[in-house]
Write an enzyme that holds these catalytic residues in place. Structure first.
Site, short mmCIF file in Angstrom:
data_model
loop_
_atom_site.label_atom_id
_atom_site.label_comp_id
_atom_site.label_asym_id
_atom_site.label_seq_id
_atom_site.Cartn_x
_atom_site.Cartn_y
_atom_site.Cartn_z
CE LYS A 220 -4.04 -1.91 2.36
NZ LYS A 220 -5.09 -1.79 3.16
CG ASP B 192 -8.19 0.40 3.50
OD1 ASP B 192 -8.81 -0.56 2.97
OD2 ASP B 192 -6.97 0.20 3.42
P1 NDP Z 1 0.37 -1.62 10.78
O1 NDP Z 1 1.50 -2.72 10.83
O2 NDP Z 1 0.50 -0.55 9.81
O3 NDP Z 1 0.23 -1.08 12.37
C1 NDP Z 1 0.31 -1.78 13.25
C2 NDP Z 1 -0.33 -1.06 14.61
O4 NDP Z 1 -0.69 -1.68 15.57
C3 NDP Z 1 0.98 -0.05 15.13
O5 NDP Z 1 0.21 1.24 15.67
C4 NDP Z 1 1.34 -0.75 16.25
O6 NDP Z 1 1.95 0.02 17.43
C5 NDP Z 1 0.23 -1.59 16.68
N1 NDP Z 1 0.66 -2.68 17.35
C6 NDP Z 1 0.85 -4.06 16.98
N2 NDP Z 1 1.13 -4.99 17.86
C7 NDP Z 1 0.42 -4.49 18.96
C8 NDP Z 1 0.28 -4.86 20.22
N3 NDP Z 1 0.45 -6.29 20.56
N4 NDP Z 1 -0.33 -4.08 21.21
C9 NDP Z 1 -0.62 -2.88 20.97
N5 NDP Z 1 -0.19 -2.19 19.76
C10 NDP Z 1 0.16 -2.92 18.76
O7 NDP Z 1 -0.98 -2.64 10.52
P2 NDP Z 1 -2.12 -2.03 9.59
O8 NDP Z 1 -2.60 -0.69 9.93
O9 NDP Z 1 -2.02 -2.33 8.17
O10 NDP Z 1 -3.30 -3.16 10.22
C11 NDP Z 1 -3.93 -3.03 11.35
C12 NDP Z 1 -5.00 -3.98 11.58
O11 NDP Z 1 -6.16 -3.37 10.62
C13 NDP Z 1 -4.80 -5.33 11.16
O12 NDP Z 1 -5.51 -6.31 12.08
C14 NDP Z 1 -5.58 -5.58 9.78
O13 NDP Z 1 -5.89 -6.78 9.34
C15 NDP Z 1 -6.47 -4.54 9.87
N6 NDP Z 1 -7.13 -4.12 8.61
C16 NDP Z 1 -8.42 -4.24 8.31
C17 NDP Z 1 -8.92 -4.02 6.97
C18 NDP Z 1 -10.30 -4.32 6.56
O14 NDP Z 1 -10.99 -4.03 5.59
N7 NDP Z 1 -10.98 -5.04 7.49
C19 NDP Z 1 -8.20 -3.00 6.25
C20 NDP Z 1 -6.87 -2.83 6.72
C21 NDP Z 1 -6.43 -3.17 7.79
P3 NDP Z 1 3.70 0.76 17.18
O15 NDP Z 1 3.42 1.92 16.42
O16 NDP Z 1 3.80 0.84 18.62
O17 NDP Z 1 4.29 -0.63 16.47
#
Ligand code: NDP
Length: 270
Positions: A66, A102
């Site tokens: 993306k 999204d």
């Molecule tokens: P990214 O990898 O870009 O971001 C991950 C985020 O989650 C960061 O803010 C990270 O924090 C945080 N994070 C990761 N692990 C933990 C944890 N154990 N505890 C707390 N915070 C955590 O992922 P995306 O933004 O691409 O995706 C996020 C979610 O959204 C996924 O579950 C994905 O499947 C879902 N999604 C669903 C869509 C739909 O159409 N339904 C479309 C797009 C995404 P930090 O900054 O501290 O690392």
């Protein structure tokens, strides 16, 4: 010959987009073919060039491309620019136009499918990654009373809040700094992917709070189970998935498909 589209990802075999777009095409009478396209991890731009050369009209983009799609596009919509990520490409007169549907899908699911008005509400967004970034502009367009972005890494949430500073109150904090109750809580962390949840306090939920996890599955995520135990109504990300696809279909074909029956069918097939 049918107009051709695809979803580009790596992996991409799991994607529900071909089934969703085939359903939209049938329901709206549009003559389109929608396929899966597995791009090599180092070959996204070559893959897109190949699709353009082969006469494709557009493509959806999923993990992990993306951000690259945003870089590759010749033109970006305001939503794509704000998100810093592109999930929908249109190939128009030799130019690549990038959109992000999204966030609109998320808001459409909350407002239309769940019947939950965001206007005037206190909104909490958990996470500050790609999905969270894409959600902010569409959420703010609904004119909530406030938008709080909570993230494990505070600096990322702060940088995001600063980018969207405007008429609405946008603030950033860590999970352990969360204060008060929220009307809408959106989990945009990827914690659910590993059956985990962000360390949020119970007091952020109240009766009437809507708690939505962007992830979807046959069982409630740990976040949804926790929120439910705190009195919140819960929802997963399946509706968001279908609505972001409907938004992409409308951009490409100029007609918006109905989603209710498809969402129910997908739900029962999980
Ligand atoms: P990214 O990898 O870009 O971001 C991950 C985020 O989650 C960061 O803010 C990270 O924090 C945080 N994070 C990761 N692990 C933990 C944890 N154990 N505890 C707390 N915070 C955590 O992922 P995306 O933004 O691409 O995706 C996020 C979610 O959204 C996924 O579950 C994905 O499947 C879902 N999604 C669903 C869509 C739909 O159409 N339904 C479309 C797009 C995404 P930090 O900054 O501290 O690392």
């Amino acid at each position: 010959m049918s107009d051709r589209y695809c979803v580009i990802g790596h992996p991409v075999a799991h994607s529900k987009s071909p089934a969703i777009h085939a359903d939209f095409a049938r329901a709206t009478g549009q003559d389109v073919v929608y396929e899966r396209c597995l791009a090599p991890l180092d070959g996204f731009s070559d893959t897109v060039a190949g699709l353009v050369a082969a006469g494709y009209k557009g493509a959806n983009v999923t993990v992990p491309f993306k951000l690259e799609a945003e870089q590759l596009a010749d033109e970006l919509s305001p939503r794509a620019r704000a998100a810093g990520a592109v999930n929908t490409l249109s190939f128009v007169n030799g130019r690549i136009v990038g959109e992000n549907t999204d966030g609109a899908g998320l808001v459409g699911d909350i407002v239309r499918n769940a019947g939950f008005a965001i206007a005037g509400k206190r909104v909490l967004l958990l996470g500050a990654g790609g999905a969270a970034r894409g959600a902010i502009l569409p959420l703010l367009a609904e004119q909530p009373a406030s938008l709080t972005i909570a993230n494990r890494t505070l600096a990322t949430a702060e940088a995001l809040a600063a980018r969207f500073a405007g008429p609405a109150a946008v603030s950033a904090c860590r999970f352990d700094q969360l204060d008060g109750r929220f009307d809408l809580v959106v989990n945009a962390t990827s914690a659910s992917l590993s059956a985990d949840m962000p360390p949020i306090p119970a007091h952020i939920f109240a009766d009437g709070t809507l708690a939505l996890d962007m992830m979807y599955g046959s069982q409630p995520s740990p976040f949804m189970a926790f929120a439910q135990g705190c009195g919140a109504a819960t929802r997963d990300g399946l509706g968001m998935l279908v609505e972001q696809a409907a938004e992409a279909f409308a951009i490409w074909r100029g007609v918006r498909p109905a989603t209710t029956a498809l969402l129910a069918r997908l739900r029962s097939s999980l």
